[in-house]
Design an enzyme around this catalytic site. Structure first.
Site, mmCIF file in Angstrom:
data_model
loop_
_atom_site.group_PDB
_atom_site.id
_atom_site.type_symbol
_atom_site.label_atom_id
_atom_site.label_comp_id
_atom_site.label_asym_id
_atom_site.label_seq_id
_atom_site.Cartn_x
_atom_site.Cartn_y
_atom_site.Cartn_z
ATOM 1 N N ARG A 64 0.828 -1.200 0.000
ATOM 2 C CA ARG A 64 0.000 0.000 0.000
ATOM 3 C C ARG A 64 0.869 1.259 0.000
ATOM 4 O O ARG A 64 0.570 2.257 -0.655
ATOM 5 C CB ARG A 64 -0.904 -0.013 1.231
ATOM 6 C CG ARG A 64 -1.853 1.175 1.336
ATOM 7 C CD ARG A 64 -2.820 0.956 2.485
ATOM 8 N NE ARG A 64 -3.595 2.151 2.742
ATOM 9 C CZ ARG A 64 -3.766 2.684 3.949
ATOM 10 N NH1 ARG A 64 -3.204 2.125 5.008
ATOM 11 N NH2 ARG A 64 -4.485 3.761 4.105
ATOM 12 N N HIS A 68 0.734 4.415 -2.547
ATOM 13 C CA HIS A 68 0.532 5.780 -2.071
ATOM 14 C C HIS A 68 1.703 6.678 -2.453
ATOM 15 O O HIS A 68 1.524 7.883 -2.664
ATOM 16 C CB HIS A 68 0.327 5.785 -0.555
ATOM 17 C CG HIS A 68 -1.046 5.360 -0.142
ATOM 18 N ND1 HIS A 68 -1.654 5.808 1.003
ATOM 19 C CD2 HIS A 68 -1.946 4.540 -0.742
ATOM 20 C CE1 HIS A 68 -2.872 5.278 1.095
ATOM 21 N NE2 HIS A 68 -3.058 4.493 0.050
ATOM 22 N N ASP A 69 2.886 6.114 -2.548
ATOM 23 C CA ASP A 69 4.036 6.898 -2.992
ATOM 24 C C ASP A 69 3.878 7.302 -4.448
ATOM 25 O O ASP A 69 4.031 8.472 -4.815
ATOM 26 C CB ASP A 69 5.320 6.090 -2.806
ATOM 27 C CG ASP A 69 6.573 6.882 -3.164
ATOM 28 O OD1 ASP A 69 6.645 8.079 -2.795
ATOM 29 O OD2 ASP A 69 7.470 6.322 -3.816
ATOM 30 N N VAL A 72 1.313 10.094 -5.488
ATOM 31 C CA VAL A 72 1.558 11.450 -4.992
ATOM 32 C C VAL A 72 2.952 11.886 -5.431
ATOM 33 O O VAL A 72 3.949 11.354 -4.962
ATOM 34 C CB VAL A 72 1.431 11.513 -3.458
ATOM 35 C CG1 VAL A 72 1.675 12.934 -2.956
ATOM 36 C CG2 VAL A 72 0.064 11.016 -3.006
ATOM 37 N N GLY A 74 4.549 11.103 -7.956
ATOM 38 C CA GLY A 74 5.282 10.045 -8.638
ATOM 39 C C GLY A 74 6.028 9.147 -7.667
ATOM 40 O O GLY A 74 6.079 9.392 -6.461
ATOM 41 N N ASP A 76 8.725 8.494 -5.982
ATOM 42 C CA ASP A 76 9.967 9.187 -5.620
ATOM 43 C C ASP A 76 10.340 9.042 -4.149
ATOM 44 O O ASP A 76 11.212 9.761 -3.648
ATOM 45 C CB ASP A 76 9.865 10.679 -5.970
ATOM 46 C CG ASP A 76 8.834 11.416 -5.123
ATOM 47 O OD1 ASP A 76 8.031 10.745 -4.430
ATOM 48 O OD2 ASP A 76 8.825 12.670 -5.149
ATOM 49 N N SER A 78 8.709 9.931 -1.612
ATOM 50 C CA SER A 78 8.309 11.074 -0.782
ATOM 51 C C SER A 78 7.425 10.663 0.389
ATOM 52 O O SER A 78 7.351 11.368 1.399
ATOM 53 C CB SER A 78 7.610 12.142 -1.626
ATOM 54 O OG SER A 78 6.506 11.599 -2.335
ATOM 55 N N ASN A 96 -2.870 8.310 5.342
ATOM 56 C CA ASN A 96 -1.717 7.441 5.583
ATOM 57 C C ASN A 96 -1.540 7.052 7.046
ATOM 58 O O ASN A 96 -0.582 6.341 7.384
ATOM 59 C CB ASN A 96 -0.437 8.107 5.071
ATOM 60 C CG ASN A 96 -0.325 8.085 3.562
ATOM 61 O OD1 ASN A 96 -0.773 7.140 2.911
ATOM 62 N ND2 ASN A 96 0.245 9.130 2.989
ATOM 63 N N PRO A 165 -6.906 8.047 -4.401
ATOM 64 C CA PRO A 165 -8.320 7.648 -4.417
ATOM 65 C C PRO A 165 -8.750 7.180 -3.030
ATOM 66 O O PRO A 165 -7.963 6.580 -2.296
ATOM 67 C CB PRO A 165 -8.350 6.500 -5.424
ATOM 68 C CG PRO A 165 -6.953 5.974 -5.460
ATOM 69 C CD PRO A 165 -6.053 7.144 -5.192
ATOM 70 N N HIS A 195 -6.312 -5.477 -2.512
ATOM 71 C CA HIS A 195 -7.152 -5.611 -1.323
ATOM 72 C C HIS A 195 -7.405 -7.066 -0.956
ATOM 73 O O HIS A 195 -8.109 -7.338 0.013
ATOM 74 C CB HIS A 195 -8.488 -4.887 -1.537
ATOM 75 C CG HIS A 195 -8.353 -3.409 -1.598
ATOM 76 N ND1 HIS A 195 -9.404 -2.570 -1.906
ATOM 77 C CD2 HIS A 195 -7.291 -2.586 -1.392
ATOM 78 C CE1 HIS A 195 -9.003 -1.315 -1.904
ATOM 79 N NE2 HIS A 195 -7.716 -1.298 -1.591
ATOM 80 N N THR A 196 -6.819 -7.997 -1.687
ATOM 81 C CA THR A 196 -6.914 -9.399 -1.313
ATOM 82 C C THR A 196 -6.078 -9.721 -0.087
ATOM 83 O O THR A 196 -6.222 -10.802 0.507
ATOM 84 C CB THR A 196 -6.499 -10.313 -2.488
ATOM 85 O OG1 THR A 196 -6.827 -11.666 -2.167
ATOM 86 C CG2 THR A 196 -5.020 -10.219 -2.789
ATOM 87 N N ASP A 253 -4.746 -14.051 -3.827
ATOM 88 C CA ASP A 253 -5.564 -14.910 -4.671
ATOM 89 C C ASP A 253 -6.752 -14.132 -5.226
ATOM 90 O O ASP A 253 -6.834 -12.909 -5.075
ATOM 91 C CB ASP A 253 -6.033 -16.142 -3.886
ATOM 92 C CG ASP A 253 -6.842 -15.778 -2.643
ATOM 93 O OD1 ASP A 253 -7.272 -14.611 -2.515
ATOM 94 O OD2 ASP A 253 -7.057 -16.668 -1.791
#
Length: 325
Positions: A64, A68-69, A72, A74, A76, A78, A96, A165, A195-196, A253
Site C-alpha cells: 500500500r 501511495h508513494d 503522490v 510520482g 519518488d 516522498s 496514511n 483515491p 485488497h486481497t 488470490d
C-alpha cells in the site's frame, strides 16, 4: 520436479505482460544495480523476511505504501519523509495514518544495510518498489522483475495526498483518478486486487453500515449477512481492524473478486467495480482465473512503478529515507 501446465501458462503470460510493461516503464531498467550494488535486491528481501517473522501482515502495508508513494508526486519515495516543524509530510496525512510505523522501519533497516555496502547508490524509491514486489510474491503472487533507477524526491506535503483515491469513490471517479496517472480502467480494477491482503479500519467503511440513507440503515449493495458481521466487528465510533478479504486475508488470490460478485466488497470503491457491464465482466474474469489476475497484476505494478519517476540527475539518493540530504 517439472512444472505443471498451469504453472507454465502462468510463467508464459507473466513474461508477455511484463515485457510490455517493462518497455512502457521506459527510463527505468531491470538490473539497474547489477554492477553498482549487486546485493541490493537481496538485502531488501532479507529486511522484509525479518519483518514478516514479527508481523505476518506487514507486507500488505508495504504494498500500500508503494501505491501511495506513486500516486503522490510520482514514485519518488516522498511518502517516507518525516514531517518537520514547518511542514506536515505525506506520511502524516489522514489517509496514511493507518500505515504502521513498523512498515517504515522495514525501509529504514534495508537502507541502513545498503548504505553500509553501497553508500549513496540505492534510492529509497527503488527500495520501496522492490519490497512491494517481494511482498506480493511472499503472499503468493508473481515474483516479477522491477525496473529500477528511480531517484528520491525532496518534497513531501500532506496536502498532495488529495491525489489518492478514497474508499468512497464510485467507478467513474475511480477511473478518472487512475486515468490522471496514465492507468486504464482495467488496470485500476486489477490493482484494486491488492485488497486481497491486509486489513482496513472501521471508519473507512462504517458509512455503509450505519445511517446509510433515509430508506436504508445499511448500504443495499452490501450483502446483509456480511453487513451484520461487520457491525459486530465495528460498533459505532470504533477504530477496529477487519480483514479486507476474510476468506484468505494473507493469500494473494482471486477471493477478493469472488467476494465482490457476492456483494461482499468491503469498501464502496470495491463494490462499485461491478457497476457497469464491462467492469463487471473484468471482475468476473479475474475472479475465475488466477493466472490472468496474477500476471496482469504484476504488469500493472511495473507500469504504476514508472509514474512520475525522477532519473538521471533529478532528485537525489537519500542517505536516510526519512530525511532529505
Amino acid at each position: 520436479m517439472g512444472w505443471g501446465r498451469g504453472e507454465m501458462l502462468l510463467a508464459l503470460m507473466a513474461a508477455l505482460y511484463l515485457s510490455a510493461a517493462i518497455t512502457e516503464a521506459g527510463v527505468l531498467n531491470v538490473g539497474f544495480y547489477s554492477y553498482s550494488c549487486p546485493q541490493a535486491e537481496a538485502i531488501v528481501k532479507e529486511a522484509l523476511n525479518d519483518a514478516l517473522e514479527e508481523d505476518s501482515g506487514i507486507g500488505a502495508d508495504l504494498l500500500r505504501m508503494h501505491f501511495h508513494d506513486c500516486f503522490v508526486r510520482g514514485c519518488d519515495g516522498s511518502v517516507l519523509i518525516d514531517s518537520t516543524n514547518g511542514n506536515t509530510a505525506e506520511k502524516d496525512a489522514e489517509i496514511n495514518q493507518t500505515i504502521e510505523d513498523e512498515a517504515f522501519q522495514v525501509i529504514d533497516k534495508a537502507k541502513k544495510k545498503l548504505e553500509a555496502v553501497c553508500k549513496g547508490v540505492v534510492s529509497c524509491a527503488d527500495i520501496l518498489a522492490f519490497v512491494a514486489r517481494d511482498s506480493v510474491a511472499h503472499y503468493g503472487g508473481i515474483f516479477y522483475q522491477v525496473p529500477a533507477g528511480r531517484r528520491d524526491g525532496r518534497i513531501s506535503r500532506s496536502v498532495d495526498t488529495a491525489d489518492l483515491p478514497t474508499a468512497d469513490l464510485n467507478l467513474a471517479r475511480l477511473t478518472n483518478s487512475f486515468a490522471r496517472k496514465g492507468l486504464s480502467q482495467n488496470e485500476m480494477i486489477i490493482l484494486s486486487g491488492a485488497h486481497t491482503i491486509g486489513v482496513a479500519h472501521c471508519p473507512a467503511f462504517s458509512n455503509r453500515l450505519y445511517n446509510f440513507s433515509r430508506s436504508s440503515s445499511s448500504d443495499p449493495t452490501l450483502d446483509a449477512s456480511y453487513a451484520a458481521e461487520l457491525k459486530e466487528e465495528c460498533p459505532p465510533g470504533s477504530n477496529n481492524e477487519v480483514n479486507m478479504d476474510p476468506p484468505s486475508p494473507l493469500v494473494f488470490d482471486t477471493s477478493y473478486y469472488q467476494g465482490i460478485l457476492k456483494h461482499r466488497g468491503l469498501f464502496s470503491s470495491d463494490q462499485t467495480l461491478v457497476s457497469t457491464a464491462s467492469s463487471a465482466a473484468k471482475v468476473t474474469l479475474l475472479a475465475s482465473n488466477s493466472v490472468v489476475f496474477k500476471s496482469e497484476f504484476a504488469a500493472a505494478m511495473v507500469k504504476m512503478g514508472g509514474i512520475g519517476v525522477l532519473t538521471g540527475r533529478a532528485g537525489e539518493i537519500r542517505g536516510n529515507c526519512r530525511v532529505v540530504n
